[in-house]
Design a protein around this motif. Structure first.
Motif, PDB file in Angstrom:
ATOM      1  N   UNK A 195       5.317 -10.808   5.328  1.00  0.00           N
ATOM      2  CA  UNK A 195       6.710 -10.617   4.886  1.00  0.00           C
ATOM      3  C   UNK A 195       6.809 -10.149   3.439  1.00  0.00           C
ATOM      4  N   UNK A 196       5.714 -10.228   2.677  1.00  0.00           N
ATOM      5  CA  UNK A 196       5.727  -9.791   1.276  1.00  0.00           C
ATOM      6  C   UNK A 196       5.126  -8.402   1.072  1.00  0.00           C
ATOM      7  N   UNK A 197       4.733  -7.732   2.131  1.00  0.00           N
ATOM      8  CA  UNK A 197       4.154  -6.388   2.015  1.00  0.00           C
ATOM      9  C   UNK A 197       5.293  -5.397   1.811  1.00  0.00           C
ATOM     10  N   UNK A 198       5.229  -4.566   0.768  1.00  0.00           N
ATOM     11  CA  UNK A 198       6.350  -3.657   0.472  1.00  0.00           C
ATOM     12  C   UNK A 198       6.368  -2.407   1.355  1.00  0.00           C
ATOM     13  N   UNK A 199       7.511  -2.114   1.916  1.00  0.00           N
ATOM     14  CA  UNK A 199       7.888  -0.852   2.569  1.00  0.00           C
ATOM     15  C   UNK A 199       7.119  -0.459   3.831  1.00  0.00           C
ATOM     16  N   UNK A 200       5.828  -0.626   3.901  1.00  0.00           N
ATOM     17  CA  UNK A 200       5.029  -0.172   5.040  1.00  0.00           C
ATOM     18  C   UNK A 200       4.342  -1.365   5.700  1.00  0.00           C
ATOM     19  N   UNK A 201       3.934  -1.206   6.960  1.00  0.00           N
ATOM     20  CA  UNK A 201       3.164  -2.283   7.590  1.00  0.00           C
ATOM     21  C   UNK A 201       1.816  -2.471   6.886  1.00  0.00           C
ATOM     22  N   UNK A 202       1.303  -3.669   6.997  1.00  0.00           N
ATOM     23  CA  UNK A 202       0.065  -4.008   6.296  1.00  0.00           C
ATOM     24  C   UNK A 202      -1.104  -3.128   6.753  1.00  0.00           C
ATOM     25  N   UNK A 203      -1.206  -2.858   8.038  1.00  0.00           N
ATOM     26  CA  UNK A 203      -2.304  -2.041   8.551  1.00  0.00           C
ATOM     27  C   UNK A 203      -2.281  -0.640   7.938  1.00  0.00           C
TER      28      UNK A 203
ATOM     29  N   UNK B  26      -4.177   2.389  -6.316  1.00  0.00           N
ATOM     30  CA  UNK B  26      -3.248   2.347  -7.446  1.00  0.00           C
ATOM     31  C   UNK B  26      -1.810   2.217  -6.958  1.00  0.00           C
ATOM     32  N   UNK B  27      -1.457   2.986  -5.915  1.00  0.00           N
ATOM     33  CA  UNK B  27      -0.091   2.894  -5.373  1.00  0.00           C
ATOM     34  C   UNK B  27       0.152   1.490  -4.818  1.00  0.00           C
ATOM     35  N   UNK B  28      -0.832   0.934  -4.097  1.00  0.00           N
ATOM     36  CA  UNK B  28      -0.673  -0.436  -3.581  1.00  0.00           C
ATOM     37  C   UNK B  28      -0.425  -1.439  -4.705  1.00  0.00           C
ATOM     38  N   UNK B  29      -1.231  -1.384  -5.751  1.00  0.00           N
ATOM     39  CA  UNK B  29      -1.092  -2.344  -6.849  1.00  0.00           C
ATOM     40  C   UNK B  29       0.255  -2.217  -7.547  1.00  0.00           C
ATOM     41  N   UNK B  30       0.704  -0.972  -7.753  1.00  0.00           N
ATOM     42  CA  UNK B  30       2.003  -0.775  -8.412  1.00  0.00           C
ATOM     43  C   UNK B  30       3.164  -1.210  -7.522  1.00  0.00           C
ATOM     44  N   UNK B  31       3.112  -0.846  -6.233  1.00  0.00           N
ATOM     45  CA  UNK B  31       4.208  -1.168  -5.324  1.00  0.00           C
ATOM     46  C   UNK B  31       4.287  -2.686  -5.072  1.00  0.00           C
TER      47      UNK B  31
ATOM     48  N   UNK C  11       7.474  -4.869  -6.051  1.00  0.00           N
ATOM     49  CA  UNK C  11       8.172  -5.570  -4.973  1.00  0.00           C
ATOM     50  C   UNK C  11       8.252  -7.071  -5.269  1.00  0.00           C
ATOM     51  N   UNK C  12       7.189  -7.632  -5.797  1.00  0.00           N
ATOM     52  CA  UNK C  12       7.185  -9.060  -6.135  1.00  0.00           C
ATOM     53  C   UNK C  12       8.164  -9.355  -7.265  1.00  0.00           C
ATOM     54  N   UNK C  13       8.224  -8.470  -8.267  1.00  0.00           N
ATOM     55  CA  UNK C  13       9.157  -8.671  -9.373  1.00  0.00           C
ATOM     56  C   UNK C  13      10.594  -8.553  -8.903  1.00  0.00           C
ATOM     57  N   UNK C  14      10.874  -7.586  -8.028  1.00  0.00           N
ATOM     58  CA  UNK C  14      12.228  -7.393  -7.524  1.00  0.00           C
ATOM     59  C   UNK C  14      12.640  -8.587  -6.656  1.00  0.00           C
TER      60      UNK C  14
END
Length: 143
Positions: A27-35, A50-55, A59-62
């Motif tokens: 439920x905490x994975x941003x925008x796309x499915x985890x797979x 890099x995109x994963x770490x930034x997103x 998402x966690x901050x928001x």
């Protein structure tokens, strides 16, 4: 050695992002499915991790900024020991009975009439030898 530095940085970044993605709850994975995130991290070097770490960080901050918690009420203050009857009862076992002054027991009021005590009648001593009322032999009517 310098030739392997970009490969080493990419490998470390990929492994870090991959473990971060796997440990993140669904439920905490941003925008796309985890797979799909795992596939992007593994097959797109540099950009995927890099995109994963930034997103995930954004998402966690928001998510934290949206959730507003009510200020917690201060905990109720415990009563002072001399106001706590349970505490005072627990002290009785430590008191020295020789130094403890007990209050006098209340006397019965004189206004109320006392019920008369029942007088007991003295019991007659039993005769162990036998009495005249009870025959020692059975009387079957024959003489």
């Amino acid at each position: 050695m310098v030739r392997f530095l970009p490969f080493l940085i990419s490998l470390v970044l990929t492994v870090y992002a991959l473990f971060s993605c796997i440990q993140t709850p669904d439920e905490d994975v941003p925008h796309l499915p985890k797979l799909l995130w795992i596939v992007l991290i593994v097959f797109v070097p540099f950009a995927g991790p890099i995109v994963w770490l930034l997103m995930s960080r954004a998402y966690a901050n928001r998510k934290e900024s949206v959730v507003r918690r009510e200020p917690s009420k201060p905990a109720a203050r415990p009563p002072a020991p001399d106001d706590d009857p349970d505490f005072l009862k627990s002290l009785d076992r430590y008191r020295d009975p020789r130094t403890t002054v007990r209050p006098p027991e209340p006397e019965e009021p004189a206004d109320e009439p006392k019920p008369p005590k029942a007088q007991k009648e003295p019991k007659e001593p039993k005769d162990t030898k036998g009495s005249e009322d009870s025959p020692s032999e059975t009387d079957d009517g024959k003489a």
